[in-house]
Scaffold this motif. Structure first.
Motif, PDB file in Angstrom:
ATOM      1  N   VAL A 103       1.064  -1.153   0.155  1.00 23.86           N
ATOM      2  CA  VAL A 103      -0.322  -0.079  -0.110  1.00 23.86           C
ATOM      3  C   VAL A 103       0.899   1.353   0.093  1.00 23.86           C
ATOM      4  CG1 VAL A 103      -1.593   1.190   1.303  1.00 23.86           C
ATOM      5  CG2 VAL A 103      -1.955  -1.018   1.120  1.00 23.86           C
ATOM      6  N   CYS A 104       1.994   1.465   0.818  1.00 21.90           N
ATOM      7  CA  CYS A 104       2.974   2.382   0.934  1.00 21.90           C
ATOM      8  C   CYS A 104       3.440   2.485  -0.519  1.00 21.90           C
ATOM      9  CB  CYS A 104       3.816   2.065   1.870  1.00 21.90           C
ATOM     10  SG  CYS A 104       3.052   2.301   3.598  1.00 21.90           S
ATOM     11  N   LEU A 105       3.951   1.431  -1.102  1.00 22.97           N
ATOM     12  CA  LEU A 105       4.488   1.724  -2.435  1.00 22.97           C
ATOM     13  C   LEU A 105       3.721   2.274  -3.444  1.00 22.97           C
ATOM     14  CD1 LEU A 105       7.097   0.799  -4.254  1.00 22.97           C
ATOM     15  CD2 LEU A 105       5.971  -1.529  -4.674  1.00 22.97           C
ATOM     16  N   ALA A 106       2.574   1.680  -3.578  1.00 20.58           N
ATOM     17  CA  ALA A 106       1.308   2.480  -4.356  1.00 20.58           C
ATOM     18  C   ALA A 106       1.228   3.916  -4.043  1.00 20.58           C
ATOM     19  CB  ALA A 106      -0.048   1.702  -4.221  1.00 20.58           C
ATOM     20  N   LEU A 107       1.192   4.271  -2.766  1.00 26.58           N
ATOM     21  CA  LEU A 107       0.980   5.491  -2.323  1.00 26.58           C
ATOM     22  C   LEU A 107       2.188   6.479  -2.860  1.00 26.58           C
ATOM     23  CD1 LEU A 107      -0.585   5.319   1.134  1.00 26.58           C
ATOM     24  CD2 LEU A 107      -1.714   6.179  -0.991  1.00 26.58           C
ATOM     25  N   MET A 108       3.448   5.735  -2.657  1.00 27.13           N
ATOM     26  CA  MET A 108       4.495   6.497  -3.186  1.00 27.13           C
ATOM     27  C   MET A 108       4.623   6.989  -4.657  1.00 27.13           C
ATOM     28  SD  MET A 108       8.568   5.345  -2.581  1.00 27.13           S
ATOM     29  CE  MET A 108       8.523   4.059  -3.870  1.00 27.13           C
ATOM     30  N   ILE A 109       4.019   5.869  -5.509  1.00 24.32           N
ATOM     31  CA  ILE A 109       4.041   5.891  -7.014  1.00 24.32           C
ATOM     32  C   ILE A 109       3.126   7.259  -7.162  1.00 24.32           C
ATOM     33  CG2 ILE A 109       3.250   5.105  -8.875  1.00 24.32           C
ATOM     34  CD1 ILE A 109       4.472   2.400  -7.880  1.00 24.32           C
ATOM     35  N   TYR A 110       1.685   7.037  -6.465  1.00 24.05           N
ATOM     36  CA  TYR A 110       0.824   7.945  -6.640  1.00 24.05           C
ATOM     37  C   TYR A 110       1.428   9.346  -6.420  1.00 24.05           C
ATOM     38  CZ  TYR A 110      -3.149  10.927  -5.827  1.00 24.05           C
ATOM     39  OH  TYR A 110      -4.201  12.035  -5.935  1.00 24.05           O
ATOM     40  N   THR A 111       2.048   9.688  -5.230  1.00 26.77           N
ATOM     41  CA  THR A 111       2.721  10.894  -4.846  1.00 26.77           C
ATOM     42  C   THR A 111       3.776  11.213  -5.745  1.00 26.77           C
ATOM     43  OG1 THR A 111       2.243  10.296  -2.357  1.00 26.77           O
ATOM     44  CG2 THR A 111       3.994  11.942  -2.859  1.00 26.77           C
ATOM     45  N   LEU A 112       4.631  10.633  -6.334  1.00 27.80           N
ATOM     46  CA  LEU A 112       5.640  10.997  -7.329  1.00 27.80           C
ATOM     47  C   LEU A 112       4.812  11.645  -8.680  1.00 27.80           C
ATOM     48  CD1 LEU A 112       8.365   8.262  -7.003  1.00 27.80           C
ATOM     49  CD2 LEU A 112       8.262  10.457  -6.222  1.00 27.80           C
ATOM     50  N   SER A 113       3.735  10.906  -8.971  1.00 24.98           N
ATOM     51  CA  SER A 113       3.032  11.252 -10.195  1.00 24.98           C
ATOM     52  C   SER A 113       2.264  12.870  -9.861  1.00 24.98           C
ATOM     53  CB  SER A 113       2.033  10.083 -10.313  1.00 24.98           C
ATOM     54  OG  SER A 113       2.595   8.816 -10.527  1.00 24.98           O
ATOM     55  N   ALA A 114       1.824  12.717  -8.571  1.00 27.45           N
ATOM     56  CA  ALA A 114       1.045  13.896  -8.521  1.00 27.45           C
ATOM     57  C   ALA A 114       2.058  15.196  -8.338  1.00 27.45           C
ATOM     58  CB  ALA A 114       0.542  13.768  -7.061  1.00 27.45           C
ATOM     59  N   THR A 172      -4.093   9.360   4.990  1.00 33.55           N
ATOM     60  CA  THR A 172      -4.794   7.681   5.168  1.00 33.55           C
ATOM     61  C   THR A 172      -3.727   6.910   5.414  1.00 33.55           C
ATOM     62  OG1 THR A 172      -6.538   8.475   3.735  1.00 33.55           O
ATOM     63  CG2 THR A 172      -6.201   6.361   3.896  1.00 33.55           C
ATOM     64  N   GLY A 173      -2.510   7.154   4.438  1.00 35.67           N
ATOM     65  CA  GLY A 173      -1.518   6.269   4.617  1.00 35.67           C
ATOM     66  C   GLY A 173      -0.682   6.047   6.052  1.00 35.67           C
ATOM     67  N   VAL A 174      -0.570   7.120   6.562  1.00 39.72           N
ATOM     68  CA  VAL A 174       0.126   7.240   7.998  1.00 39.72           C
ATOM     69  C   VAL A 174      -0.838   6.558   8.725  1.00 39.72           C
ATOM     70  CG1 VAL A 174       0.649   8.934   9.931  1.00 39.72           C
ATOM     71  CG2 VAL A 174       1.538   9.397   7.247  1.00 39.72           C
ATOM     72  N   LEU A 175      -2.169   6.832   8.772  1.00 39.58           N
ATOM     73  CA  LEU A 175      -3.326   6.275   9.845  1.00 39.58           C
ATOM     74  C   LEU A 175      -3.154   4.784   9.483  1.00 39.58           C
ATOM     75  CD1 LEU A 175      -6.435   8.373   9.431  1.00 39.58           C
ATOM     76  CD2 LEU A 175      -4.625   8.280  11.368  1.00 39.58           C
ATOM     77  N   PHE A 176      -3.035   4.223   7.988  1.00 40.31           N
ATOM     78  CA  PHE A 176      -3.099   2.767   8.074  1.00 40.31           C
ATOM     79  C   PHE A 176      -1.736   2.354   8.513  1.00 40.31           C
ATOM     80  CE2 PHE A 176      -1.905  -0.709   5.231  1.00 40.31           C
ATOM     81  CZ  PHE A 176      -3.230  -1.607   5.652  1.00 40.31           C
ATOM     82  N   ILE A 177      -0.722   2.979   8.237  1.00 38.93           N
ATOM     83  CA  ILE A 177       0.491   2.166   8.907  1.00 38.93           C
ATOM     84  C   ILE A 177       0.795   2.163  10.238  1.00 38.93           C
ATOM     85  CG2 ILE A 177       3.007   2.648   8.808  1.00 38.93           C
ATOM     86  CD1 ILE A 177       2.870   3.653   5.959  1.00 38.93           C
ATOM     87  N   GLY A 178       0.148   3.096  10.965  1.00 37.18           N
ATOM     88  CA  GLY A 178      -0.106   3.308  12.354  1.00 37.18           C
ATOM     89  C   GLY A 178      -0.879   2.212  13.066  1.00 37.18           C
ATOM     90  N   ALA A 179      -1.917   1.884  12.239  1.00 39.85           N
ATOM     91  CA  ALA A 179      -2.864   1.182  12.541  1.00 39.85           C
ATOM     92  C   ALA A 179      -2.373  -0.426  12.652  1.00 39.85           C
ATOM     93  CB  ALA A 179      -4.248   0.757  11.989  1.00 39.85           C
ATOM     94  N   VAL A 180      -1.585  -0.650  11.608  1.00 40.29           N
ATOM     95  CA  VAL A 180      -0.795  -2.044  11.325  1.00 40.29           C
ATOM     96  C   VAL A 180       0.241  -2.129  12.514  1.00 40.29           C
ATOM     97  CG1 VAL A 180       0.499  -3.384   9.846  1.00 40.29           C
ATOM     98  CG2 VAL A 180      -1.424  -2.259   9.033  1.00 40.29           C
ATOM     99  N   GLN A 181       0.920  -1.195  12.667  1.00 36.10           N
ATOM    100  CA  GLN A 181       2.007  -1.178  13.458  1.00 36.10           C
ATOM    101  C   GLN A 181       1.636  -1.833  15.195  1.00 36.10           C
ATOM    102  OE1 GLN A 181       3.958   2.451  13.122  1.00 36.10           O
ATOM    103  NE2 GLN A 181       5.606   1.572  11.677  1.00 36.10           N
ATOM    104  N   LEU A 182       0.585  -0.992  15.424  1.00 34.47           N
ATOM    105  CA  LEU A 182       0.020  -1.247  16.801  1.00 34.47           C
ATOM    106  C   LEU A 182      -0.791  -2.579  16.809  1.00 34.47           C
ATOM    107  CD1 LEU A 182      -2.105   2.175  17.491  1.00 34.47           C
ATOM    108  CD2 LEU A 182       0.131   1.147  18.490  1.00 34.47           C
ATOM    109  N   ILE A 183      -1.204  -3.062  15.770  1.00 31.64           N
ATOM    110  CA  ILE A 183      -1.996  -4.711  15.888  1.00 31.64           C
ATOM    111  C   ILE A 183      -0.581  -5.524  15.989  1.00 31.64           C
ATOM    112  CG2 ILE A 183      -2.644  -6.120  14.248  1.00 31.64           C
ATOM    113  CD1 ILE A 183      -4.641  -4.131  13.073  1.00 31.64           C
ATOM    114  N   CYS A 184       0.478  -5.293  15.029  1.00 30.42           N
ATOM    115  CA  CYS A 184       1.727  -6.104  15.217  1.00 30.42           C
ATOM    116  C   CYS A 184       2.276  -6.118  16.570  1.00 30.42           C
ATOM    117  CB  CYS A 184       2.573  -5.692  14.108  1.00 30.42           C
ATOM    118  SG  CYS A 184       1.850  -5.989  12.612  1.00 30.42           S
TER     119      CYS A 184
END
Length: 354
Positions: free
Chosen positions: A232-243, A258-270
């Motif tokens: 997901v982060c890789l896709a967001l990075m491509i989108y950011t570079l394109s923008a 959204t990406g920051v929230l998602f990564i934070g949630a995954v880290q907390l779960i792990c």
């Protein structure tokens, strides 16, 4: 049993004649899991007229599985039946369990709930989800709809006592032993009195203990979540570079947030999953007893003694299970014949509602 004063008279009136008709000696091991009502007082009164009744009182409320452990550790019987005090599991099935075990040489006989119509729809749904989950993680050897109403031979009880597990879930530990087993089916009845002592929080705790105690799958889930988050982060990075290339950087704020929230949630779960396993390691390193005996009415029992370590001969020398044709006599390791709590071939353990 825990705060079961309302159901105790009905329990005694049904359990005692069933055991008396077995034609063998028996003891009833009533484990009082730190009740705060009149449970202990009523047990003492019933014991005056029922010499086979043995009362073990825990110093504090230690939990359902810990209370079962206390009963299994101290029961003398060649066969031990564990049953909750709320009468949702019928004592009348005990003779059928014993007959099946003796006839077929079984070490374990499970009580299978064929009909749970007395439970709420939510309870039936969560129970079904729990059994599907544990059977997927621990294997198909775990019988579906089997609670803590079961018969164990002396060999199976001794094997359980030898295990080092502290946070025990007997619904998974007993099938894991691999002893020959059978099933007795029954309809689950509503409580005749009192309230359930197993709320949603305890059910969730049981499910967590079941999963973390028998499988490393949650850790692998954390790994998969990490891999998914990376994609997901890789896709967001491509989108950011394109923008950025097309000078549309302001709209990218939403995706970045959204990406920051998602990564934070995954880290907390792990981290939470890792914490569950680290917590189990911490508990094992502490090696604290899972329960403390406040009193035991058996002859020679020492009040205030901590729980025995797994494998200690707390109840005398191990005996082989009774087989068809064996005489119904007490074990040589039991208390002397004629004592109020003389050990006998069949023990009955009473635990709190599961």
């Amino acid at each position: 049993m825990y705060n079961e004063e309302e159901v105790l008279p009905a329990l005694v009136s049904r359990l005692r004649p069933v055991l008396a008709d077995l034609g063998v000696g028996y003891e009833v091991v009533a484990v009082d899991d730190g009740s705060t009502d009149r449970t202990a007082e009523l047990l003492a009164a019933f014991r005056l007229g029922w010499p086979e009744l043995r009362v073990i009182g825990l110093r504090r409320n230690s939990g359902h599985q810990a209370a079962l452990t206390a009963g299994l550790d101290r029961a003398h019987g060649a066969y031990v039946v564990s049953i909750d005090a709320d009468l949702q599991d019928p004592p009348e099935k005990i003779p059928e369990m014993l007959a099946l075990a003796r006839a077929e040489g079984l070490d374990i006989v499970y009580g299978i709930r064929a009909d749970r119509a007395s439970d709420t729809g939510f309870k039936r749904w969560t129970a079904g989800l729990y059994y599907r989950l544990v059977r997927r993680l621990a294997g198909p050897s775990v019988p579906a709809q089997a609670g803590d109403f079961r018969l164990l031979s002396r060999a199976a009880v001794d094997a359980l006592k030898a295990l080092p597990d502290q946070q025990r879930v007997y619904r998974l530990l007993v099938p894991w032993l691999g002893f020959p087993s059978g099933e007795v089916r029954y309809e689950r009845a509503p409580r005749p009195a009192g309230q359930s002592k197993y709320p949603l929080g305890r059910m969730i705790r049981l499910a967590v203990d079941s999963v973390t105690g028998f499988s490393a799958a949650p850790l692998r889930i954390a790994t998969w979540l990490g891999g998914f988050a990376f994609l997901v982060c890789l896709a967001l990075m491509i989108y950011t570079l394109s923008a950025h290339a097309f000078q549309h950087t302001v709209p990218g704020w939403t995706s970045l947030f959204t990406g920051v929230l998602f990564i934070g949630a995954v880290q907390l779960i792990c981290v939470g999953l890792l914490g569950e396993y680290v917590g189990r390691i911490y508990t094992a390193v502490q090696n604290r007893p899972t329960y403390f005996i406040g009193h035991d009415t058996a002859a020679g029992a020492a009040a205030g003694v901590a729980a025995e370590t797994p494998g200690d001969p707390a109840t005398g020398a191990a005996r082989r299970p009774l087989r068809a044709g064996d005489p119904a006599v007490p074990s040589p390791a039991s208390p002397p014949e004629g004592s109020a709590d003389a050990a006998a071939p069949v023990s009955q353990g009473l635990g709190r509602r599961s």
